[in-house]
Design an enzyme around this catalytic site. Structure first.
Site, PDB file in Angstrom:
ATOM      1  N   TYR A  97       0.849  -1.190   0.000  1.00 41.75           N
ATOM      2  CA  TYR A  97       0.000   0.000   0.000  1.00 41.75           C
ATOM      3  C   TYR A  97       0.890   1.248   0.000  1.00 41.75           C
ATOM      4  O   TYR A  97       1.714   1.436   0.881  1.00 41.75           O
ATOM      5  CB  TYR A  97      -0.878  -0.026   1.250  1.00 41.75           C
ATOM      6  CG  TYR A  97      -2.034   0.962   1.288  1.00 41.75           C
ATOM      7  CD1 TYR A  97      -2.140   2.024   0.398  1.00 41.75           C
ATOM      8  CD2 TYR A  97      -3.039   0.836   2.236  1.00 41.75           C
ATOM      9  CE1 TYR A  97      -3.205   2.909   0.440  1.00 41.75           C
ATOM     10  CE2 TYR A  97      -4.114   1.710   2.303  1.00 41.75           C
ATOM     11  CZ  TYR A  97      -4.178   2.753   1.402  1.00 41.75           C
ATOM     12  OH  TYR A  97      -5.231   3.644   1.459  1.00 41.75           O
ATOM     13  N   CYS A  98       0.722   2.095  -1.024  1.00 41.57           N
ATOM     14  CA  CYS A  98       1.434   3.386  -1.109  1.00 41.57           C
ATOM     15  C   CYS A  98       2.945   3.156  -1.015  1.00 41.57           C
ATOM     16  O   CYS A  98       3.517   2.445  -1.832  1.00 41.57           O
ATOM     17  CB  CYS A  98       0.926   4.326  -0.029  1.00 41.57           C
ATOM     18  SG  CYS A  98       1.531   6.031  -0.188  1.00 41.57           S
ATOM     19  N   LEU A  99       3.602   3.730  -0.023  1.00 38.69           N
ATOM     20  CA  LEU A  99       5.043   3.544   0.139  1.00 38.69           C
ATOM     21  C   LEU A  99       5.387   2.070   0.344  1.00 38.69           C
ATOM     22  O   LEU A  99       6.455   1.607  -0.084  1.00 38.69           O
ATOM     23  CB  LEU A  99       5.537   4.382   1.314  1.00 38.69           C
ATOM     24  CG  LEU A  99       7.025   4.332   1.664  1.00 38.69           C
ATOM     25  CD1 LEU A  99       7.892   4.650   0.462  1.00 38.69           C
ATOM     26  CD2 LEU A  99       7.326   5.292   2.808  1.00 38.69           C
ATOM     27  N   GLY A 128       3.936  -0.274  -1.235  1.00 36.28           N
ATOM     28  CA  GLY A 128       3.964  -0.799  -2.600  1.00 36.28           C
ATOM     29  C   GLY A 128       5.252  -0.448  -3.319  1.00 36.28           C
ATOM     30  O   GLY A 128       5.776  -1.242  -4.111  1.00 36.28           O
ATOM     31  N   PHE A 163      -1.670  -0.995  -3.984  1.00 33.09           N
ATOM     32  CA  PHE A 163      -2.686   0.006  -3.678  1.00 33.09           C
ATOM     33  C   PHE A 163      -2.059   1.392  -3.797  1.00 33.09           C
ATOM     34  O   PHE A 163      -1.101   1.705  -3.082  1.00 33.09           O
ATOM     35  CB  PHE A 163      -3.216  -0.161  -2.249  1.00 33.09           C
ATOM     36  CG  PHE A 163      -3.942  -1.448  -1.971  1.00 33.09           C
ATOM     37  CD1 PHE A 163      -4.390  -2.268  -2.985  1.00 33.09           C
ATOM     38  CD2 PHE A 163      -4.199  -1.826  -0.662  1.00 33.09           C
ATOM     39  CE1 PHE A 163      -5.054  -3.454  -2.714  1.00 33.09           C
ATOM     40  CE2 PHE A 163      -4.880  -2.994  -0.372  1.00 33.09           C
ATOM     41  CZ  PHE A 163      -5.302  -3.816  -1.403  1.00 33.09           C
TER      42      PHE A 163
END
Length: 637
Positions: free
Chosen positions: A374-376, A378, A403
């Site tokens: 998710y975000c960082l 990812g 994400f």
């Protein structure tokens, strides 16, 4: 000059108020167009707050607030004594050069800006004429309307009252004038123009008439209704927020006492099964008799706590994934202090993702797993997969889901406005003293990206209306931010945001291994959100053109958090999906199918191809402590 004050000193505005009074004073009842006008004016007067009642309420509020005001003054004295000698940064966005460029461009072409001013004056005149017609009871179209989704002017008085409708439109025209002046400027760099536009937006949002007592009809009505009690309570709320921030204003966005870890937030049953200095690994208790053989690893960002994916029951992605039959493991990152100042981005890979995968293999006996970043998280997952590909170990991750993840940072949105050389140098200087980037610095940045929703809405609710913030799990999480190790964060800002080296084959090395995202052949599912202000969806889409394996791109409605945390039971929003991933995101969107509701079932259908067969549910065999563990409970002062 503040727009709200400017309104009351503007001759046209004062004349408007006088016209209302003069027309309403005539009580003649004879039927005539003039009397119809007077009737309309009287109706407008009835919509305005009673000045006598307002005066009494304000006087009462002032008298009752004296003890709180004295306490606030003492608190500021203490803060000033504690911070004496510290340097105040007067230009945190490094706007000096951009502002000078703008002034130079305006001086070089004054005729152009005179034309913009003349057009603005023309619109003001049209607003004046429109408002006079509305005084007389005529139906008129607004000269300018708030943008869709602007919640500041939703109260009926902003439309029905001629005076407050005029204030609203007067303000919106001013915003439009400022924006046009900047956007049409030639001869300055796109980066400078973006900075100026963002700074102007912040300034204009701060000057919104909704933020001031005398120009917000809802606050005025509440003040009269409560006899000023709302302002007394609001000042008390302000004082409490000062105390919560140890002298600095820390605006409350939710009822913090309503949430308890392991009970009504981060409450999915499980255990911490591994820990090191950077993270704890949580394994969740199965909710089905049989589970998929291949386990699922979730890698959250470490800017906030992991439980954004484990909010209150029935709103938790982790709980839902467990119910689908996944054996779910999730990393809970530590909230680092100065002892971890030298931790690097690659340490988060080795002690985070790789250590988690090793532990999962030891526990389940499975040599691979499905992974979500998710975000960082990812971004870290992508770098890990590229390193595994370089070492011929790609098979350790069977499928990857991302994400709202940026890999190519060239068009990283408004966050890039805070990442120029001068600002990075200032951050490095601050982090060299503390060893970490203080969580409150990042929190301020994210709040500025959505100032109307994350700052001014709470100023109005808490301080002007005197109300308590509503218990909201997502905002509780948003306020629970974490520090960032100095070395890691410097590396991240310079190599990714500034230099965009993660998108360059071999542009980075981690633990001596060159990183080339193009070598990733693992099946990938990309979930982005249409209104994302942190990871713009068209920027995240670029990764589909970089990885070499099968890929699916899905776009959810709403933003960076609400678009992701959208459980099926709520039946909210929608998402777009398509089988192909053409080069341009616009082409993808044109071919995508819109589906109402949550994207979660769509992801589950995709991931079914990579879960393998079902086996008897796995019990948790070893436990360091119950979920959510100690790390998630470490708060910043």
């Amino acid at each position: 000059m503040a727009l709200s004050a400017q309104f009351f000193t503007d001759k046209r505005s004062l004349k408007m108020v006088q016209v209302i009074h003069d027309m309403a004073d005539d009580t003649t009842t004879k039927k005539s167009p003039l009397n119809d006008n007077r009737k309309a004016a009287r109706e407008q007067m009835e919509k305005m707050p009673d000045p006598l009642a307002l005066s009494q309420a304000l006087s009462s509020a002032y008298q009752r607030s004296q003890p709180t005001l004295m306490e606030i003054m003492e608190r500021y004295k203490t803060l000033n004594a504690a911070t004496s000698g510290q340097t105040l940064e007067l230009d945190p966005m490094n706007l000096r050069e951009a502002s000078a460029d703008l002034m130079g461009a305006m001086a070089a072409n004054p005729v152009k800006y005179w034309a913009i001013q003349i057009e603005h004056v023309s619109k003001q005149a049209a607003l004046w004429q429109s408002s006079l017609k509305k005084f007389r009871g005529e139906e008129v179209e607004p000269v300018i309307k708030p943008e869709k989704g602007d919640r500041r002017f939703k109260g009926k008085d902003w439309d029905e009252s001629v005076l407050f409708d005029f204030i609203k439109q007067y303000y919106l025209l001013a915003c439009d004038f400022v924006n046009e002046s900047i956007e049409t400027t030639e001869g300055i760099s796109p980066q400078s123009k973006a900075k100026l536009s963002f700074a102007a937006k912040l300034f204009m949002e701060a000057l919104s008439p909704s933020n001031f007592i005398m120009t917000n009809p809802e606050v005025l009505h509440e003040t009269i209704k409560t006899g000023g009690e709302n302002l007394v309570k609001g000042l008390q709320n302000f004082n409490e927020d000062l105390a919560r921030g140890h002298g600095e204003l820390k605006i409350s966005t939710t009822d913090y006492e309503s949430f308890r870890f392991g009970e009504n937030i981060a409450a999915t049953p499980g255990s911490v099964v591994y820990e090191n200095e950077l993270m704890q690994l949580i394994q969740y208790k199965p909710a089905t008799q049989k589970v998929f053989r291949r386990p699922l690893l979730i890698i959250p960002p470490w800017i906030n706590k992991y439980y954004i994916l484990d909010l209150k029951p029935k709103g938790s992605f982790i709980e839902w994934a467990v119910e689908q039959g996944h054996t779910v493991f999730c990393i809970s990152w530590v909230n680092p202090d100065a002892k971890l100042a030298q931790k690097q981005f690659e340490d988060y890979m080795a002690q985070g993702v790789i250590a988690a995968m090793d532990t999962i293999e030891d526990i389940t006996g499975e040599p691979d797993c499905n992974a979500i970043g998710y975000c960082l998280g990812g971004t870290l997952l992508t770098a890990t997969m590229a390193a595994l590909a370089e070492k011929k170990q790609s098979s350790r991750i069977a499928s990857a889901t991302f994400f709202t993840t940026l890999i190519d940072f060239e068009e990283a949105g408004e966050m890039k406005l805070f990442m120029d050389e001068g600002q990075i140098e200032a951050l490095e200087k601050s982090m060299s003293v503390k060893g970490v980037l203080d969580a409150k610095e990042l929190q301020r940045t994210f709040s500025l990206l959505r100032a109307n929703d994350m700052i001014w809405a709470f100023v109005i609710n808490n301080y002007l209306m005197g109300k308590e913030p509503f218990p909201f799990d997502l905002l509780y999480w948003n306020d629970d931010s974490t520090n960032m190790p100095a070395a890691m964060h410097t590396y991240y800002l310079k190599n990714m945001y500034r230099d965009n080296l993660l998108a360059v084959p071999g542009g980075l090395k981690m633990n001596g291994v060159p990183i080339d995202v193009h070598k990733i052949k693992t099946p990938c599912y990309f979930l982005s959100t249409k209104e994302d202000h942190i990871a713009p969806w068209k920027a995240t889409y670029k990764t589909t053109q970089m990885v070499s394996g099968p890929k699916t791109f899905t776009l959810a409605a709403s933003g960076h958090i609400a678009g992701v945390v959208n459980p099926p039971g709520k039946n909210k929003y929608c998402y777009w999906s398509a089988q192909d991933t053409p080069e341009k995101p616009e082409d993808w969107l044109e071919s995508a199918k819109e589906t109402h509701g949550s994207w979660w079932p769509h992801w589950q259908k995709w991931t079914n191809a990579y879960t393998r067969e079902k086996i008897p549910a796995r019990d948790i065999k070893k436990s360091i402590e119950p979920a959510p563990g100690r790390y998630v409970k470490v708060k910043n002062p």
